[in-house]
Write a protein that holds these residues in place. Sequence first.
Motif, PDB file in Angstrom:
ATOM      1  N   ILE A 110      79.051 -34.822-128.935  1.00 57.91           N
ATOM      2  CA  ILE A 110      78.439 -34.319-127.706  1.00 57.91           C
ATOM      3  C   ILE A 110      77.834 -35.467-126.903  1.00 57.91           C
ATOM      4  CG2 ILE A 110      76.833 -32.611-126.748  1.00 57.91           C
ATOM      5  CD1 ILE A 110      78.965 -31.403-128.587  1.00 57.91           C
ATOM      6  N   ALA A 111      77.971 -35.391-125.574  1.00 54.67           N
ATOM      7  CA  ALA A 111      77.359 -36.353-124.648  1.00 54.67           C
ATOM      8  C   ALA A 111      77.698 -37.786-125.079  1.00 54.67           C
ATOM      9  CB  ALA A 111      75.858 -36.104-124.556  1.00 54.67           C
ATOM     10  N   GLY A 112      76.678 -38.600-125.385  1.00 57.57           N
ATOM     11  CA  GLY A 112      76.942 -39.973-125.793  1.00 57.57           C
ATOM     12  C   GLY A 112      77.805 -40.062-127.034  1.00 57.57           C
ATOM     13  N   TYR A 133      80.503 -33.413-122.463  1.00 58.63           N
ATOM     14  CA  TYR A 133      79.494 -34.285-121.857  1.00 58.63           C
ATOM     15  C   TYR A 133      78.486 -33.363-121.177  1.00 58.63           C
ATOM     16  CZ  TYR A 133      83.566 -37.239-122.545  1.00 58.63           C
ATOM     17  OH  TYR A 133      84.662 -37.873-123.091  1.00 58.63           O
ATOM     18  N   THR A 134      77.401 -33.083-121.851  1.00 52.74           N
ATOM     19  CA  THR A 134      76.474 -32.038-121.429  1.00 52.74           C
ATOM     20  C   THR A 134      75.303 -32.562-120.591  1.00 52.74           C
ATOM     21  OG1 THR A 134      75.318 -32.325-123.549  1.00 52.74           O
ATOM     22  CG2 THR A 134      76.997 -30.596-123.436  1.00 52.74           C
ATOM     23  N   GLU A 135      75.382 -33.814-120.172  1.00 56.01           N
ATOM     24  CA  GLU A 135      74.235 -34.438-119.504  1.00 56.01           C
ATOM     25  C   GLU A 135      73.742 -33.670-118.279  1.00 56.01           C
ATOM     26  OE1 GLU A 135      76.304 -37.911-121.627  1.00 56.01           O
ATOM     27  OE2 GLU A 135      76.865 -36.006-120.676  1.00 56.01           O
ATOM     28  N   VAL A 136      74.670 -33.134-117.456  1.00 50.67           N
ATOM     29  CA  VAL A 136      74.244 -32.459-116.225  1.00 50.67           C
ATOM     30  C   VAL A 136      73.419 -31.206-116.513  1.00 50.67           C
ATOM     31  CG1 VAL A 136      76.138 -33.340-114.818  1.00 50.67           C
ATOM     32  CG2 VAL A 136      76.441 -31.184-116.056  1.00 50.67           C
ATOM     33  N   ARG A 137      73.516 -30.681-117.714  1.00 53.02           N
ATOM     34  CA  ARG A 137      72.787 -29.463-118.054  1.00 53.02           C
ATOM     35  C   ARG A 137      71.317 -29.729-118.364  1.00 53.02           C
ATOM     36  NH1 ARG A 137      76.681 -24.989-120.819  1.00 53.02           N
ATOM     37  NH2 ARG A 137      78.227 -25.045-119.147  1.00 53.02           N
ATOM     38  N   ILE A 138      70.961 -31.001-118.578  1.00 55.46           N
ATOM     39  CA  ILE A 138      69.557 -31.330-118.821  1.00 55.46           C
ATOM     40  C   ILE A 138      69.009 -32.261-117.732  1.00 55.46           C
ATOM     41  CG2 ILE A 138      69.711 -31.003-121.311  1.00 55.46           C
ATOM     42  CD1 ILE A 138      69.710 -34.125-121.539  1.00 55.46           C
ATOM     43  N   GLY A 139      69.719 -32.291-116.581  1.00 53.59           N
ATOM     44  CA  GLY A 139      69.249 -33.100-115.470  1.00 53.59           C
ATOM     45  C   GLY A 139      69.525 -34.583-115.612  1.00 53.59           C
ATOM     46  N   PHE A 140      70.429 -34.925-116.524  1.00 54.79           N
ATOM     47  CA  PHE A 140      70.782 -36.332-116.745  1.00 54.79           C
ATOM     48  C   PHE A 140      72.181 -36.543-116.175  1.00 54.79           C
ATOM     49  CE2 PHE A 140      71.270 -39.914-120.050  1.00 54.79           C
ATOM     50  CZ  PHE A 140      70.491 -40.777-119.285  1.00 54.79           C
ATOM     51  N   ILE A 141      72.752 -37.732-116.277  1.00 58.60           N
ATOM     52  CA  ILE A 141      74.108 -37.961-115.784  1.00 58.60           C
ATOM     53  C   ILE A 141      74.945 -38.717-116.823  1.00 58.60           C
ATOM     54  CG2 ILE A 141      73.510 -37.922-113.332  1.00 58.60           C
ATOM     55  CD1 ILE A 141      73.602 -40.990-113.366  1.00 58.60           C
ATOM     56  N   PRO A 142      76.237 -38.388-116.910  1.00 61.33           N
ATOM     57  CA  PRO A 142      77.148 -39.083-117.829  1.00 61.33           C
ATOM     58  C   PRO A 142      77.683 -40.350-117.163  1.00 61.33           C
ATOM     59  CG  PRO A 142      78.301 -37.303-116.759  1.00 61.33           C
ATOM     60  CD  PRO A 142      76.897 -37.264-116.230  1.00 61.33           C
ATOM     61  N   ALA A 143      76.789 -41.279-116.885  1.00 55.92           N
ATOM     62  CA  ALA A 143      77.116 -42.406-116.012  1.00 55.92           C
ATOM     63  C   ALA A 143      78.072 -43.404-116.646  1.00 55.92           C
ATOM     64  CB  ALA A 143      75.825 -43.111-115.591  1.00 55.92           C
ATOM     65  N   ILE A 144      77.730 -43.913-117.818  1.00 53.71           N
ATOM     66  CA  ILE A 144      78.492 -45.014-118.402  1.00 53.71           C
ATOM     67  C   ILE A 144      79.850 -44.548-118.914  1.00 53.71           C
ATOM     68  CG2 ILE A 144      78.484 -46.762-120.229  1.00 53.71           C
ATOM     69  CD1 ILE A 144      75.370 -46.744-119.940  1.00 53.71           C
TER      70      ILE A 144
END
Length: 259
Positions: A110-112, A133-144
């Motif tokens: 999951i995610a990272g 990649y669940t980052e957008v669901r916690i206000g984060f971004i899957p940037a890298i």
Amino acid sequence: MMKYVEYSVVDMKGYITLNRPDKRNALSYEVVSDLKAAFSKASEDKNVKVIILRANGKAFCAGADLAYLQQLQSNTYEENLEDSNHLKELFYQIYTLNKVVIAQVQGHAIAGGCGLATVCDFAVTVPEAKFGYTEVRIGFIPAIVKVFLLRKIGEMRSKELLLTGELVTAEAAREYGLVNQVVAQEDLEQHVEDFANKLITNNSGQSMAFTKQMIAKVQSMSVEDGLQYAAEMNAEARASEDCKKGIAAFLNKEEIKWK
């Protein structure tokens, strides 16, 4: 001394094992540091030809340690940039490493954690595993990971995964191009072992390193620059000891033994 990662070598296979099962092998600064150290060690280890990235416990990797992320919220921009660069360096290290890396994904990535599997050269998983990649669901971004994912599966699939934040099944991950194969849980370890052994026995380590390096570099070049780079690498490879050995064995109708 690595606290959260185990390192071992057996029959030219380097095993890098995430060992934080109580936290679902979540990533923290220390875990990323241990992984970087382990991959550096494997890269320089003359007894290692292929690397297998795996994990202890039920999950492969649950992504960033949320308690750690919360702690980072009190950091300055400069401190957070340094931490982001730390993960970026790990992903780039794996992606450009001089040896083939196989992800043995025995549980959820999951995610990272999904990012870790993404940057490996091959990924083999089990039907029960979920990817996303669940980052957008916690206000984060899957940037890298985005930089690598776009290269791996293209824009349409990447948008579907990154913008929805939804988890997908192992079979869907295979269809998307995130993983290479899905095998039964009881067969996973042996399947990865057999595949690694096949690469070790059948292929030149130097040739795999050159090919991996070129795949990483050529995609950002123009067609003309890419072809020039390919021609130069072609010429360089012809003068290598592995190429001389392989051609001589082929002409003499001898079995090539790379191990």
